[in-house]
Design a protein around this motif. Structure first.
Motif, mmCIF file in Angstrom:
data_model
loop_
_atom_site.group_PDB
_atom_site.id
_atom_site.type_symbol
_atom_site.label_atom_id
_atom_site.label_comp_id
_atom_site.label_asym_id
_atom_site.label_seq_id
_atom_site.Cartn_x
_atom_site.Cartn_y
_atom_site.Cartn_z
ATOM 1 N N ASP A 122 -6.246 -31.743 14.508
ATOM 2 C CA ASP A 122 -6.880 -30.331 14.786
ATOM 3 C C ASP A 122 -6.042 -29.291 13.361
ATOM 4 O O ASP A 122 -6.434 -28.162 13.569
ATOM 5 N N LEU A 123 -5.421 -29.924 12.634
ATOM 6 C CA LEU A 123 -4.799 -29.309 11.635
ATOM 7 C C LEU A 123 -5.622 -29.475 10.140
ATOM 8 O O LEU A 123 -5.203 -29.149 9.152
ATOM 9 N N MET A 124 -6.698 -30.217 10.613
ATOM 10 C CA MET A 124 -7.439 -30.583 9.011
ATOM 11 C C MET A 124 -8.195 -29.609 8.582
ATOM 12 O O MET A 124 -8.602 -29.671 7.446
ATOM 13 N N ASP A 125 -8.566 -28.318 9.169
ATOM 14 C CA ASP A 125 -9.497 -27.228 8.669
ATOM 15 C C ASP A 125 -8.725 -26.515 7.799
ATOM 16 O O ASP A 125 -9.427 -25.840 6.810
ATOM 17 N N THR A 126 -7.361 -26.600 7.603
ATOM 18 C CA THR A 126 -6.700 -25.692 6.448
ATOM 19 C C THR A 126 -5.965 -26.498 5.708
ATOM 20 O O THR A 126 -5.502 -27.460 6.043
ATOM 21 N N GLN A 127 -5.609 -25.807 4.373
ATOM 22 C CA GLN A 127 -4.803 -26.642 3.390
ATOM 23 C C GLN A 127 -3.504 -26.727 3.737
ATOM 24 O O GLN A 127 -2.987 -27.816 3.679
ATOM 25 N N GLU A 128 -2.909 -25.756 4.477
ATOM 26 C CA GLU A 128 -1.348 -25.876 4.946
ATOM 27 C C GLU A 128 -1.325 -26.997 5.955
ATOM 28 O O GLU A 128 -0.532 -27.810 6.075
ATOM 29 N N GLY A 129 -2.335 -26.991 6.856
ATOM 30 C CA GLY A 129 -2.397 -28.146 8.041
ATOM 31 C C GLY A 129 -2.549 -29.611 7.256
ATOM 32 O O GLY A 129 -1.865 -30.607 7.636
ATOM 33 N N ARG A 130 -3.523 -29.631 6.131
ATOM 34 C CA ARG A 130 -3.490 -30.827 5.717
ATOM 35 C C ARG A 130 -2.468 -31.317 4.735
ATOM 36 O O ARG A 130 -1.812 -32.342 4.783
ATOM 37 N N ASP A 131 -1.828 -30.325 4.155
ATOM 38 C CA ASP A 131 -0.495 -30.432 3.440
ATOM 39 C C ASP A 131 0.441 -31.115 4.633
ATOM 40 O O ASP A 131 1.404 -31.922 4.171
ATOM 41 N N THR A 132 0.640 -30.402 5.777
ATOM 42 C CA THR A 132 1.508 -30.999 6.752
ATOM 43 C C THR A 132 1.239 -32.312 7.110
ATOM 44 O O THR A 132 2.224 -33.255 7.358
ATOM 45 N N ILE A 133 0.015 -32.553 7.360
ATOM 46 C CA ILE A 133 -0.430 -34.116 7.719
ATOM 47 C C ILE A 133 -0.148 -35.259 6.467
ATOM 48 O O ILE A 133 0.440 -35.964 6.988
ATOM 49 N N GLU A 134 -0.201 -34.734 5.457
ATOM 50 C CA GLU A 134 0.072 -35.297 4.086
ATOM 51 C C GLU A 134 1.426 -35.720 4.325
ATOM 52 O O GLU A 134 1.910 -36.751 4.029
ATOM 53 N N LEU A 135 2.321 -34.799 4.286
ATOM 54 C CA LEU A 135 3.508 -35.064 4.216
ATOM 55 C C LEU A 135 4.238 -35.786 5.394
ATOM 56 O O LEU A 135 4.683 -36.901 5.239
ATOM 57 N N LEU A 136 3.865 -35.779 6.495
ATOM 58 C CA LEU A 136 4.135 -36.828 7.583
ATOM 59 C C LEU A 136 3.443 -38.091 7.459
ATOM 60 O O LEU A 136 4.354 -39.033 7.763
ATOM 61 N N LEU A 137 2.439 -38.266 7.040
ATOM 62 C CA LEU A 137 1.935 -39.691 6.481
ATOM 63 C C LEU A 137 2.722 -40.299 5.505
ATOM 64 O O LEU A 137 2.759 -41.356 5.549
ATOM 65 N N ARG A 138 3.254 -39.473 4.501
ATOM 66 C CA ARG A 138 4.039 -39.939 3.396
ATOM 67 C C ARG A 138 5.521 -40.371 4.073
ATOM 68 O O ARG A 138 5.843 -41.503 3.780
ATOM 69 N N ARG A 139 5.965 -39.617 4.963
ATOM 70 C CA ARG A 139 7.113 -40.062 5.681
ATOM 71 C C ARG A 139 6.749 -41.414 6.481
ATOM 72 O O ARG A 139 7.728 -42.167 6.476
ATOM 73 N N VAL A 140 5.648 -41.428 7.285
ATOM 74 C CA VAL A 140 5.300 -42.726 7.963
ATOM 75 C C VAL A 140 5.224 -43.837 7.001
ATOM 76 O O VAL A 140 5.912 -44.944 7.188
ATOM 77 N N GLN A 141 4.519 -43.482 5.619
ATOM 78 C CA GLN A 141 4.540 -44.842 4.608
ATOM 79 C C GLN A 141 5.927 -45.174 4.308
ATOM 80 O O GLN A 141 6.047 -46.232 4.008
ATOM 81 N N GLY A 142 6.836 -44.310 4.248
ATOM 82 C CA GLY A 142 8.169 -44.557 3.784
ATOM 83 C C GLY A 142 8.974 -45.238 4.959
ATOM 84 O O GLY A 142 10.178 -45.459 4.766
ATOM 85 N N GLY A 143 8.460 -45.293 5.903
ATOM 86 C CA GLY A 143 9.376 -45.832 7.235
ATOM 87 C C GLY A 143 10.075 -44.769 8.053
ATOM 88 O O GLY A 143 10.936 -44.962 8.919
ATOM 89 N N ILE A 144 9.890 -43.514 7.797
ATOM 90 C CA ILE A 144 10.425 -42.363 8.343
ATOM 91 C C ILE A 144 9.571 -41.387 9.188
ATOM 92 O O ILE A 144 8.678 -40.883 8.678
ATOM 93 N N TYR A 145 9.640 -41.975 10.453
ATOM 94 C CA TYR A 145 8.809 -40.929 11.544
ATOM 95 C C TYR A 145 9.620 -40.327 12.484
ATOM 96 O O TYR A 145 10.422 -41.238 13.453
ATOM 97 N N ILE A 146 9.508 -39.075 12.716
ATOM 98 C CA ILE A 146 10.377 -38.532 13.682
ATOM 99 C C ILE A 146 9.596 -37.641 14.592
ATOM 100 O O ILE A 146 8.445 -37.289 14.364
#
Length: 63
Positions: free
Chosen positions: A39-63
């Protein structure tokens, strides 16, 4: 990242499993206040948020 790049990144984070990435994108994420990443994919801000979350998941940090 554009939508295609972000989806490809999500697949990589999910160990190359496209089905896991699709399920994650369609599921409600507690770290996104219960919103679906898709649902956040339509805006750059939303994609940035998803990217940051995925980078956290990639690093083992998921809250």
């Amino acid at each position: 990242m554009d939508q295609a790049e972000l989806m490809a990144f999500c697949v990589r984070v999910m160990s190359g499993e496209a089905e896991l990435a699709i399920n994650w994108m369609n599921g409600k994420a507690p770290a996104l206040a219960g919103k679906r990443p898709l649902d956040l994919m339509d805006t750059q801000e939303g994609r940035d948020t998803i990217e940051l979350l995925l980078r956290r998941v990639q690093g083992g940090i998921y809250i």
